[in-house]
Design a protein around this motif. Structure first.
Motif, PDB file in Angstrom:
ATOM      1  N   ASN A  94       0.812  -1.210   0.000  1.00  0.00           N
ATOM      2  CA  ASN A  94       0.000   0.000   0.000  1.00  0.00           C
ATOM      3  C   ASN A  94       0.852   1.269   0.000  1.00  0.00           C
ATOM      4  O   ASN A  94       0.362   2.349   0.292  1.00  0.00           O
ATOM      5  CB  ASN A  94      -0.980  -0.003   1.185  1.00  0.00           C
ATOM      6  N   ILE A  95       2.132   1.126  -0.323  1.00  0.00           N
ATOM      7  CA  ILE A  95       3.038   2.270  -0.383  1.00  0.00           C
ATOM      8  C   ILE A  95       3.615   2.350  -1.789  1.00  0.00           C
ATOM      9  O   ILE A  95       4.231   1.397  -2.266  1.00  0.00           O
ATOM     10  CB  ILE A  95       4.183   2.131   0.644  1.00  0.00           C
ATOM     11  N   GLY A  96       3.432   3.494  -2.433  1.00  0.00           N
ATOM     12  CA  GLY A  96       3.948   3.702  -3.781  1.00  0.00           C
ATOM     13  C   GLY A  96       5.445   3.978  -3.781  1.00  0.00           C
ATOM     14  O   GLY A  96       6.076   4.155  -2.728  1.00  0.00           O
ATOM     15  N   TRP A 120       4.671  -1.985   2.700  1.00  0.00           N
ATOM     16  CA  TRP A 120       3.408  -2.097   3.436  1.00  0.00           C
ATOM     17  C   TRP A 120       3.497  -1.318   4.741  1.00  0.00           C
ATOM     18  O   TRP A 120       4.474  -1.411   5.468  1.00  0.00           O
ATOM     19  CB  TRP A 120       3.113  -3.557   3.744  1.00  0.00           C
ATOM     20  N   CYS A 121       2.451  -0.547   5.029  1.00  0.00           N
ATOM     21  CA  CYS A 121       2.392   0.242   6.257  1.00  0.00           C
ATOM     22  C   CYS A 121       1.094  -0.095   6.993  1.00  0.00           C
ATOM     23  O   CYS A 121       0.000   0.043   6.434  1.00  0.00           O
ATOM     24  CB  CYS A 121       2.431   1.731   5.922  1.00  0.00           C
ATOM     25  N   LEU A 142      -4.889   0.814   8.463  1.00  0.00           N
ATOM     26  CA  LEU A 142      -5.921   1.230   9.416  1.00  0.00           C
ATOM     27  C   LEU A 142      -6.678   2.467   8.941  1.00  0.00           C
ATOM     28  O   LEU A 142      -7.878   2.599   9.169  1.00  0.00           O
ATOM     29  CB  LEU A 142      -5.303   1.504  10.782  1.00  0.00           C
ATOM     30  N   LEU A 143      -5.965   3.386   8.290  1.00  0.00           N
ATOM     31  CA  LEU A 143      -6.576   4.630   7.835  1.00  0.00           C
ATOM     32  C   LEU A 143      -7.176   4.528   6.432  1.00  0.00           C
ATOM     33  O   LEU A 143      -7.791   5.481   5.943  1.00  0.00           O
ATOM     34  CB  LEU A 143      -5.549   5.764   7.869  1.00  0.00           C
TER      35      LEU A 143
END
Length: 71
Positions: A4-6, A52-53, A58-59
């Motif tokens: 989920n991190i570009g 991935w974070c 969560l947000l």
């Protein structure tokens, strides 16, 4: 885990990690500041490497571009 991190976000996360390690190697940090910044740098480095974070999950944030369907 879905990434989920570009790529831009990943590069920006590497900056604090590199700055911390340079400052640490140069002896510019000590005490509590060393530990706090070390933890921040370690988390930034791990999230940059894995892509991935957990906080992003969560947000509901996703800076990773959508993959185009293969034809």
């Amino acid at each position: 885990m879905t990434k989920n991190i570009g790529s831009v976000d990943r590069r920006l996360r590497l900056v604090p990690a590199v700055v911390f390690f340079v400052a640490w190697a140069g002896g510019l940090l000590s005490g509590t500041l060393l530990w706090v910044l070390g933890i921040v740098a370690a988390v930034s480095l791990v999230t940059a490497i894995t892509g991935w974070c957990g906080l992003y999950t969560l947000l509901g944030i996703n800076t990773c571009p959508l993959e185009s369907p293969k034809s």
